[in-house]
Enzyme design. Structure first.
Site, PDB file in Angstrom:
ATOM      1  N   ARG A 124       7.932   5.335 -19.789  1.00 40.60           N
ATOM      2  CA  ARG A 124       6.947   4.257 -19.985  1.00 40.60           C
ATOM      3  C   ARG A 124       7.481   2.875 -19.610  1.00 40.60           C
ATOM      4  O   ARG A 124       7.034   1.852 -20.106  1.00 40.60           O
ATOM      5  CB  ARG A 124       6.427   4.217 -21.423  1.00 40.60           C
ATOM      6  CG  ARG A 124       5.682   5.477 -21.803  1.00 40.60           C
ATOM      7  CD  ARG A 124       4.771   5.234 -22.994  1.00 40.60           C
ATOM      8  NE  ARG A 124       4.090   6.460 -23.339  1.00 40.60           N
ATOM      9  CZ  ARG A 124       4.590   7.381 -24.152  1.00 40.60           C
ATOM     10  NH1 ARG A 124       5.775   7.198 -24.711  1.00 40.60           N
ATOM     11  NH2 ARG A 124       3.914   8.472 -24.418  1.00 40.60           N
ATOM     12  N   LYS A 146       4.388  -6.157  -7.586  1.00 35.33           N
ATOM     13  CA  LYS A 146       3.456  -5.094  -7.177  1.00 35.33           C
ATOM     14  C   LYS A 146       4.271  -3.868  -6.804  1.00 35.33           C
ATOM     15  O   LYS A 146       5.171  -3.953  -5.956  1.00 35.33           O
ATOM     16  CB  LYS A 146       2.628  -5.542  -5.967  1.00 35.33           C
ATOM     17  CG  LYS A 146       1.463  -6.429  -6.311  1.00 35.33           C
ATOM     18  CD  LYS A 146       0.557  -6.595  -5.096  1.00 35.33           C
ATOM     19  CE  LYS A 146      -0.593  -7.536  -5.398  1.00 35.33           C
ATOM     20  NZ  LYS A 146      -1.398  -7.845  -4.192  1.00 35.33           N
ATOM     21  N   GLU A 188       4.739 -12.754   8.573  1.00 32.65           N
ATOM     22  CA  GLU A 188       4.557 -13.119   7.157  1.00 32.65           C
ATOM     23  C   GLU A 188       5.205 -14.475   6.864  1.00 32.65           C
ATOM     24  O   GLU A 188       4.713 -15.244   6.037  1.00 32.65           O
ATOM     25  CB  GLU A 188       5.154 -12.040   6.234  1.00 32.65           C
ATOM     26  CG  GLU A 188       4.544 -10.646   6.403  1.00 32.65           C
ATOM     27  CD  GLU A 188       3.194 -10.453   5.683  1.00 32.65           C
ATOM     28  OE1 GLU A 188       2.722 -11.389   5.004  1.00 32.65           O
ATOM     29  OE2 GLU A 188       2.620  -9.355   5.829  1.00 32.65           O
ATOM     30  N   LYS A 232       6.034 -17.706  -2.630  1.00 31.82           N
ATOM     31  CA  LYS A 232       5.520 -16.498  -3.291  1.00 31.82           C
ATOM     32  C   LYS A 232       5.629 -16.648  -4.811  1.00 31.82           C
ATOM     33  O   LYS A 232       4.710 -16.297  -5.552  1.00 31.82           O
ATOM     34  CB  LYS A 232       6.284 -15.262  -2.798  1.00 31.82           C
ATOM     35  CG  LYS A 232       5.866 -13.985  -3.482  1.00 31.82           C
ATOM     36  CD  LYS A 232       5.035 -13.084  -2.622  1.00 31.82           C
ATOM     37  CE  LYS A 232       4.411 -11.948  -3.403  1.00 31.82           C
ATOM     38  NZ  LYS A 232       4.527 -10.659  -2.779  1.00 31.82           N
ATOM     39  N   GLU A 242      -3.542 -11.202  -9.427  1.00 32.58           N
ATOM     40  CA  GLU A 242      -4.452 -11.408  -8.293  1.00 32.58           C
ATOM     41  C   GLU A 242      -5.918 -11.520  -8.704  1.00 32.58           C
ATOM     42  O   GLU A 242      -6.776 -10.799  -8.210  1.00 32.58           O
ATOM     43  CB  GLU A 242      -4.267 -10.302  -7.238  1.00 32.58           C
ATOM     44  CG  GLU A 242      -4.820 -10.724  -5.871  1.00 32.58           C
ATOM     45  CD  GLU A 242      -4.498  -9.769  -4.736  1.00 32.58           C
ATOM     46  OE1 GLU A 242      -3.340  -9.354  -4.605  1.00 32.58           O
ATOM     47  OE2 GLU A 242      -5.418  -9.456  -3.996  1.00 32.58           O
ATOM     48  N   ARG A 246      -3.646 -15.537  -5.761  1.00 29.79           N
ATOM     49  CA  ARG A 246      -2.705 -14.624  -5.100  1.00 29.79           C
ATOM     50  C   ARG A 246      -3.312 -13.999  -3.846  1.00 29.79           C
ATOM     51  O   ARG A 246      -2.593 -13.601  -2.934  1.00 29.79           O
ATOM     52  CB  ARG A 246      -2.231 -13.539  -6.090  1.00 29.79           C
ATOM     53  CG  ARG A 246      -1.092 -12.698  -5.536  1.00 29.79           C
ATOM     54  CD  ARG A 246      -0.404 -11.865  -6.600  1.00 29.79           C
ATOM     55  NE  ARG A 246       0.617 -11.019  -6.011  1.00 29.79           N
ATOM     56  CZ  ARG A 246       1.584 -10.416  -6.664  1.00 29.79           C
ATOM     57  NH1 ARG A 246       1.680 -10.553  -7.971  1.00 29.79           N
ATOM     58  NH2 ARG A 246       2.479  -9.660  -6.048  1.00 29.79           N
ATOM     59  N   ASN A 250      -3.214 -12.763   1.449  1.00 31.90           N
ATOM     60  CA  ASN A 250      -3.879 -11.827   2.369  1.00 31.90           C
ATOM     61  C   ASN A 250      -4.343 -12.496   3.654  1.00 31.90           C
ATOM     62  O   ASN A 250      -5.069 -11.877   4.432  1.00 31.90           O
ATOM     63  CB  ASN A 250      -5.084 -11.162   1.677  1.00 31.90           C
ATOM     64  CG  ASN A 250      -4.640 -10.272   0.546  1.00 31.90           C
ATOM     65  OD1 ASN A 250      -3.545  -9.718   0.577  1.00 31.90           O
ATOM     66  ND2 ASN A 250      -5.474 -10.151  -0.479  1.00 31.90           N
ATOM     67  N   HIS A 253      -4.676 -10.522   6.790  1.00 34.47           N
ATOM     68  CA  HIS A 253      -4.594  -9.105   6.426  1.00 34.47           C
ATOM     69  C   HIS A 253      -5.939  -8.386   6.491  1.00 34.47           C
ATOM     70  O   HIS A 253      -5.970  -7.174   6.598  1.00 34.47           O
ATOM     71  CB  HIS A 253      -3.993  -8.943   5.023  1.00 34.47           C
ATOM     72  CG  HIS A 253      -2.514  -9.222   4.978  1.00 34.47           C
ATOM     73  ND1 HIS A 253      -1.976 -10.423   5.349  1.00 34.47           N
ATOM     74  CD2 HIS A 253      -1.456  -8.446   4.602  1.00 34.47           C
ATOM     75  CE1 HIS A 253      -0.658 -10.385   5.202  1.00 34.47           C
ATOM     76  NE2 HIS A 253      -0.312  -9.193   4.758  1.00 34.47           N
ATOM     77  N   HIS A 257      -5.521  -5.364   8.615  1.00 38.83           N
ATOM     78  CA  HIS A 257      -5.536  -4.014   8.066  1.00 38.83           C
ATOM     79  C   HIS A 257      -6.407  -3.101   8.934  1.00 38.83           C
ATOM     80  O   HIS A 257      -6.046  -1.964   9.239  1.00 38.83           O
ATOM     81  CB  HIS A 257      -6.047  -4.061   6.616  1.00 38.83           C
ATOM     82  CG  HIS A 257      -5.822  -2.801   5.863  1.00 38.83           C
ATOM     83  ND1 HIS A 257      -6.613  -2.397   4.820  1.00 38.83           N
ATOM     84  CD2 HIS A 257      -4.914  -1.818   6.020  1.00 38.83           C
ATOM     85  CE1 HIS A 257      -6.195  -1.230   4.368  1.00 38.83           C
ATOM     86  NE2 HIS A 257      -5.161  -0.854   5.082  1.00 38.83           N
ATOM     87  N   HIS A 269       2.489  -3.326  10.713  1.00 42.79           N
ATOM     88  CA  HIS A 269       1.848  -4.241   9.771  1.00 42.79           C
ATOM     89  C   HIS A 269       1.972  -5.708  10.230  1.00 42.79           C
ATOM     90  O   HIS A 269       0.978  -6.431  10.325  1.00 42.79           O
ATOM     91  CB  HIS A 269       2.442  -4.048   8.382  1.00 42.79           C
ATOM     92  CG  HIS A 269       1.843  -4.960   7.360  1.00 42.79           C
ATOM     93  ND1 HIS A 269       0.574  -4.789   6.861  1.00 42.79           N
ATOM     94  CD2 HIS A 269       2.334  -6.081   6.751  1.00 42.79           C
ATOM     95  CE1 HIS A 269       0.306  -5.744   5.996  1.00 42.79           C
ATOM     96  NE2 HIS A 269       1.361  -6.545   5.917  1.00 42.79           N
TER      97      HIS A 269
END
Ligand code: GLY
Length: 368
Positions: A124, A146, A188, A232, A242, A246, A250, A253, A257, A269
């Site tokens: 956990r 993340k 990025e 960041k 997010e 946040r 993107n 993106h 994507h 990417h």
């Protein structure tokens, strides 16, 4: 030594950036109180990275009385699966990791995401540390908590927010990063310049070359990494989960994507994000969010990084649109988009119609 604190209501950790610091990672863990109850550390990596840096990290841990174990996983996004995740659990079990033990991700984004998710769920939740070895992981994936794995139906569909106890960045390890990966991650870096840090953008504009590691002196590379990590961290500190800000990360993106999917991942990417930023920027010009001059400056940087600004003809626009339409960001025919407003700032808008995106994709774009 640049140290960036990332402070959240329940967690606080440092992002440390220092060339040649890999051999100090054990001491850094001790300084942060790790290992007091359990000295066990499971180091998760992949064979190429471990061949280069594994011995140094294991020695660094042993030298301060940690008990390190290793697990090497196959590299690549296609292994970011439940099957691979279970290899981490099996290893955690076989070395009897305890609640106060630690996992250490030594690798790029895939290793970091999977190790983080294993640490989020094993017993956990146990401690974990990020030691990113790719430029992409250093500027993005390793920071912000993340974690996750892919599902057959999509990337990162299974995951958890689980913040690391420390992010330890040694820019020297980028010397062994494959050139295409270095270049792709530069997309990025440019992104942070557009959405958050005008000084970073200006620094990138001043540099004569952006496409290879060897063009960057250690101090300049350290400054770039520090600025990206700072950006960041500032964003994550304001919006860990997010719910708003946040999503600025993107930028490029949404269409990017779609390009990745339509190219069947032949465009990686970072390359897809580069093209996605150009198209998003064109939309921003068309919608008068920002100027044609800013657009040209962005295109110039992307070109200097030897990243693509245009869609190859082999990529189907229709497939990109299909991917966009099925994306969770569409509502009532409108897409949620991050659009730049000036160099160093951006906004999130849900006023962009799929039709406008179609129009922009049809125009295509040539930088010259
Ligand atoms: N990679 C985007 C984020 O961390 O939110």
């Amino acid at each position: 030594m640049p140290v960036i604190p990332l402070t959240l209501p329940q967690y606080s950790y440092d992002i440390v950036i220092e060339a040649g610091s890999l051999s100090q990672v054990g001491a850094a863990l001790r300084q942060r109180g790790l290992g007091t109850k359990s000295p066990k550390v499971l180091v998760v990596s992949h064979p190429r990275i471990f061949r280069h840096y594994g011995a140094q990290v294991m020695t660094a841990l042993r030298s301060v009385s940690f008990e390190p174990y290793e697990l090497l996983l196959p590299p690549g996004e296609r292994y970011k699966t439940a099957t691979t995740l279970h290899k981490i659990y099996d290893r955690a079990q076989s070395c009897y990791l305890e609640r106060s033990s630690c996992m250490l991700a030594l690798g790029g984004g895939v290793i970091g995401d999977m190790t983080g998710f294993a640490a989020a769920t094993w017993l956990r939740g146990i401690n974990f540390v990020q030691v990113p070895t790719s430029l992409l992981a250093m500027v993005d994936a390793a920071i912000g908590g993340k974690t996750g794995i892919n599902h057959a139906q999509g990337k990162n569909l299974i995951g958890a927010f689980h913040q690391p106890r420390l992010v330890w960045i040694d820019p020297q390890v980028l010397q062994t990063l494959p050139p295409r990966e270095f270049r792709a991650a530069m997309a990025e870096v440019i992104k942070y310049g557009v959405i958050w840090d005008a000084q970073l953008f200006a620094l990138l504009e001043r540099l004569p070359h952006l496409d290879q590691r060897r063009y960057f002196s250690t101090p300049v590379l350290t400054e770039i990494l520090t600025r990206c990590a700072q950006a960041k961290a500032e964003i994550v500190m304001q919006d860990e989960r997010e719910s708003g800000l946040r999503a600025l990360l993107n930028f490029g993106h949404t269409i990017g994507h779609g390009i990745e999917i339509a190219s069947h991942y032949k465009i990686n990417h970072g390359e897809a994000v580069a093209i996605g930023m150009v198209f998003a920027s064109l939309i921003a010009v068309k919608m008068q969010f920002w100027s044609a001059d800013c657009h040209q400056r962005l295109v110039n940087l992307i070109s200097k990084a030897k990243l693509p600004c245009t869609l190859p003809d082999s990529i189907s626009r229709a497939e990109i649109l299909t991917a966009l339409r099925s994306d969770k960001k569409v509502e009532g025919g409108k897409l949620r988009f991050v659009l730049p407003t000036t160099i160093g700032a951006a906004t999130i808008t849900d006023t962009i119609s799929v039709d406008l995106v179609e129009e922009i994709l049809a125009i295509g774009y040539t930088s010259n």
